[in-house]
Design an enzyme around this catalytic site. Structure first.
Site, PDB file in Angstrom:
ATOM      1  N   SER A   1       0.862  -1.199   0.000  1.00  0.00           N
ATOM      2  CA  SER A   1       0.000   0.000   0.000  1.00  0.00           C
ATOM      3  C   SER A   1       0.880   1.225   0.000  1.00  0.00           C
ATOM      4  O   SER A   1       1.984   1.225   0.559  1.00  0.00           O
ATOM      5  CB  SER A   1      -0.878   0.025   1.253  1.00  0.00           C
ATOM      6  OG  SER A   1      -1.479   1.299   1.386  1.00  0.00           O
TER       7      SER A   1
ATOM      8  N   LYS B   1       2.642  -2.918   6.181  1.00  0.00           N
ATOM      9  CA  LYS B   1       2.924  -2.913   4.742  1.00  0.00           C
ATOM     10  C   LYS B   1       4.387  -2.506   4.476  1.00  0.00           C
ATOM     11  O   LYS B   1       4.991  -2.995   3.505  1.00  0.00           O
ATOM     12  CB  LYS B   1       1.960  -1.989   4.005  1.00  0.00           C
ATOM     13  CG  LYS B   1       0.492  -2.455   4.014  1.00  0.00           C
ATOM     14  CD  LYS B   1       0.256  -3.697   3.180  1.00  0.00           C
ATOM     15  CE  LYS B   1      -1.234  -3.890   2.870  1.00  0.00           C
ATOM     16  NZ  LYS B   1      -1.532  -5.159   2.194  1.00  0.00           N
TER      17      LYS B   1
ATOM     18  N   TYR C   1      -1.223  -0.472  10.079  1.00  0.00           N
ATOM     19  CA  TYR C   1      -1.310  -0.955   8.685  1.00  0.00           C
ATOM     20  C   TYR C   1      -0.100  -0.483   7.891  1.00  0.00           C
ATOM     21  O   TYR C   1       0.537  -1.267   7.169  1.00  0.00           O
ATOM     22  CB  TYR C   1      -2.611  -0.418   8.096  1.00  0.00           C
ATOM     23  CG  TYR C   1      -2.836  -0.668   6.626  1.00  0.00           C
ATOM     24  CD1 TYR C   1      -3.181  -1.937   6.152  1.00  0.00           C
ATOM     25  CD2 TYR C   1      -2.768   0.383   5.699  1.00  0.00           C
ATOM     26  CE1 TYR C   1      -3.440  -2.150   4.793  1.00  0.00           C
ATOM     27  CE2 TYR C   1      -3.028   0.183   4.353  1.00  0.00           C
ATOM     28  CZ  TYR C   1      -3.355  -1.093   3.900  1.00  0.00           C
ATOM     29  OH  TYR C   1      -3.612  -1.287   2.566  1.00  0.00           O
TER      30      TYR C   1
HETATM   31  N1  LIG Z   1      -8.595  -0.595  -1.944  1.00  0.00           N
HETATM   32  C1  LIG Z   1      -7.590   0.251  -1.751  1.00  0.00           C
HETATM   33  O1  LIG Z   1      -7.733   1.478  -1.878  1.00  0.00           O
HETATM   34  C2  LIG Z   1      -6.218  -0.280  -1.385  1.00  0.00           C
HETATM   35  C3  LIG Z   1      -5.162   0.643  -1.290  1.00  0.00           C
HETATM   36  C4  LIG Z   1      -3.895   0.192  -0.967  1.00  0.00           C
HETATM   37  C5  LIG Z   1      -3.683  -1.160  -0.733  1.00  0.00           C
HETATM   38  N2  LIG Z   1      -4.736  -2.021  -0.821  1.00  0.00           N
HETATM   39  C6  LIG Z   1      -4.446  -3.438  -0.543  1.00  0.00           C
HETATM   40  O2  LIG Z   1      -4.971  -4.231  -1.596  1.00  0.00           O
HETATM   41  C7  LIG Z   1      -5.388  -5.502  -1.076  1.00  0.00           C
HETATM   42  C8  LIG Z   1      -6.835  -5.757  -1.478  1.00  0.00           C
HETATM   43  O3  LIG Z   1      -7.631  -4.702  -0.981  1.00  0.00           O
HETATM   44  P1  LIG Z   1      -9.190  -4.594  -1.337  1.00  0.00           P
HETATM   45  O4  LIG Z   1      -9.544  -3.148  -1.242  1.00  0.00           O
HETATM   46  O5  LIG Z   1      -9.479  -5.349  -2.566  1.00  0.00           O
HETATM   47  O6  LIG Z   1      -9.826  -5.345  -0.065  1.00  0.00           O
HETATM   48  P2  LIG Z   1     -11.311  -5.889   0.158  1.00  0.00           P
HETATM   49  O7  LIG Z   1     -12.240  -5.480  -0.939  1.00  0.00           O
HETATM   50  O8  LIG Z   1     -11.659  -5.546   1.576  1.00  0.00           O
HETATM   51  O9  LIG Z   1     -11.124  -7.494   0.050  1.00  0.00           O
HETATM   52  C9  LIG Z   1     -10.287  -8.117   0.963  1.00  0.00           C
HETATM   53  C10 LIG Z   1     -10.168  -9.584   0.629  1.00  0.00           C
HETATM   54  O10 LIG Z   1      -9.320 -10.192   1.600  1.00  0.00           O
HETATM   55  C11 LIG Z   1     -10.024 -11.223   2.296  1.00  0.00           C
HETATM   56  N3  LIG Z   1      -9.586 -11.212   3.692  1.00  0.00           N
HETATM   57  C12 LIG Z   1      -9.731 -10.226   4.606  1.00  0.00           C
HETATM   58  N4  LIG Z   1      -9.220 -10.589   5.776  1.00  0.00           N
HETATM   59  C13 LIG Z   1      -8.747 -11.847   5.610  1.00  0.00           C
HETATM   60  C14 LIG Z   1      -8.116 -12.789   6.478  1.00  0.00           C
HETATM   61  N5  LIG Z   1      -7.867 -12.493   7.763  1.00  0.00           N
HETATM   62  N6  LIG Z   1      -7.755 -13.992   5.971  1.00  0.00           N
HETATM   63  C15 LIG Z   1      -8.005 -14.295   4.675  1.00  0.00           C
HETATM   64  N7  LIG Z   1      -8.597 -13.460   3.816  1.00  0.00           N
HETATM   65  C16 LIG Z   1      -8.972 -12.254   4.287  1.00  0.00           C
HETATM   66  C17 LIG Z   1     -11.496 -10.885   2.100  1.00  0.00           C
HETATM   67  O11 LIG Z   1     -12.348 -12.033   2.156  1.00  0.00           O
HETATM   68  P3  LIG Z   1     -13.040 -12.580   3.538  1.00  0.00           P
HETATM   69  O12 LIG Z   1     -13.789 -11.441   4.120  1.00  0.00           O
HETATM   70  O13 LIG Z   1     -13.879 -13.728   3.087  1.00  0.00           O
HETATM   71  O14 LIG Z   1     -11.913 -13.053   4.395  1.00  0.00           O
HETATM   72  C18 LIG Z   1     -11.497 -10.321   0.685  1.00  0.00           C
HETATM   73  O15 LIG Z   1     -11.485 -11.356  -0.263  1.00  0.00           O
HETATM   74  C19 LIG Z   1      -5.159  -5.427   0.436  1.00  0.00           C
HETATM   75  O16 LIG Z   1      -3.910  -6.003   0.768  1.00  0.00           O
HETATM   76  C20 LIG Z   1      -5.120  -3.941   0.716  1.00  0.00           C
HETATM   77  O17 LIG Z   1      -4.367  -3.640   1.880  1.00  0.00           O
HETATM   78  C21 LIG Z   1      -5.987  -1.618  -1.136  1.00  0.00           C
END
Ligand SMILES: NC(=O)c1ccc[n+]([C@@H]2O[C@H](COP(=O)([O-])OP(=O)(O)OC[C@H]3O[C@@H](n4cnc5c(N)ncnc54)[C@H](OP(=O)(O)O)[C@@H]3O)[C@@H](O)[C@H]2O)c1
Length: 251
Positions: A149, A166, A162
């Protein structure tokens, strides 16, 4: 485009944690449409099953759902062994599952919350990378992509545990690339702001104002992370390892 310069994951096994929704789901769709057998894993098996069925309907590819709590060391150990055995190997691991919980103040952060954030964003990805990375070396090669991130590079008080986790993941990326090179490449994608479920909790007016300062003048759509992940997972990135690829719309 000749085949040599195209993405092709035919008969490759690609494991994506958190592949049931958000960025991970878009990655799973893309790898599946390019011929991979995709494994998606998250806490909720039913959500993974539903996502797998949707992707298979769209691409005709095989998508296998697994239950996995990434914060749990022993579950990561068992998952790595099971998936390796079930598939007869893994070619690509994408450590995508992650989250950044909200809190009111730094002193409100409980030990449980702190440990959960480190467990999900650093400990679990490390454990999976070590187990699958070592097996990939023995099998002749592979690629690991860690989803970091922009918070890791611009830490703020609102996301301190967080950001620290990261940043640790970035450090792990560098060291794992050294550990498992040259046959296994390990890289990080560093996303900025993407419009997944997390963005539903933001103040939309505040966000629009902030987004206008980005070069792209908007947040990213979930499928706009895909190109970076495909690239780092593919032979086109054969000389790219230990890298951090920022995808943030010029924020
Ligand atoms: N969206 C952004 O703006 C953004 C920005 C920077 C970085 N990121 C990074 O990108 C990645 C994906 O983000 P996203 O926005 O797509 O997240 P999201 O929509 O919240 O989806 C998260 C995914 O991770 C799974 N998950 C959550 N906790 C878990 C656990 N303890 N064990 C196993 N699986 C787990 C969830 O499924 P379940 O609920 O079924 O477990 C879901 O499939 C993350 O690493 C996040 O930190 C995102």
């Amino acid at each position: 485009m000749t085949q040599e310069w195209a993405f092709d994951f035919t008969d490759r096994t690609v494991v994506i944690t958190g592949g049931s929704r958000g960025l991970g789901y878009e990655m799973a769709r893309a790898f599946s449409s390019l011929g991979a057998h995709v494994v998606i894993a998250s806490r909720k098996l039913d959500a993974c099953e539903a996502a797998a069925a949707r992707i298979t309907e769209e691409t005709g590819g095989r998508v296998s759902p697994y239950a996995l709590q990434v914060t749990d060391w022993d579950q990561c150990t068992a998952f790595a062994q099971t998936v390796w055995d079930d598939r007869g190997g893994v070619d690509v691991l994408v450590n995508n599952a992650g989250s950044s919980p909200l809190y009111d103040s730094l002193t409100d952060i409980s030990e449980t919350l702190f440990d959960k954030v480190i467990g999900l964003n650093l400990k679990g990805p490390f454990r999976l990378s070590a187990l699958l990375g070592e097996r990939m070396v023995d099998a002749g090669g592979g690629a690991i992509v860690n989803i970091s991130s922009i918070a890791s590079q611009s830490p703020r008080p609102e996301t301190l545990p967080y950001a620290a986790a990261k940043a640790g993941l970035n450090a792990a990326t560098t060291a794992l690339a050294q550990a498992y090179g040259p046959s296994v490449r390990v890289n990080a994608v560093v996303p900025g702001t993407f419009l997944t479920d997390v963005s539903k909790h933001w103040d939309q007016d505040d966000f629009q104002e902030r987004a206008r300062t980005f070069a792209a003048q908007r947040g990213g759509e979930p499928d706009e992370i895909v190109g970076a992940v495909l690239y780092l997972s593919s032979p086109l990135a054969s000389y790219t390892t230990g890298a951090q690829l920022t995808v943030d719309g010029g924020a």
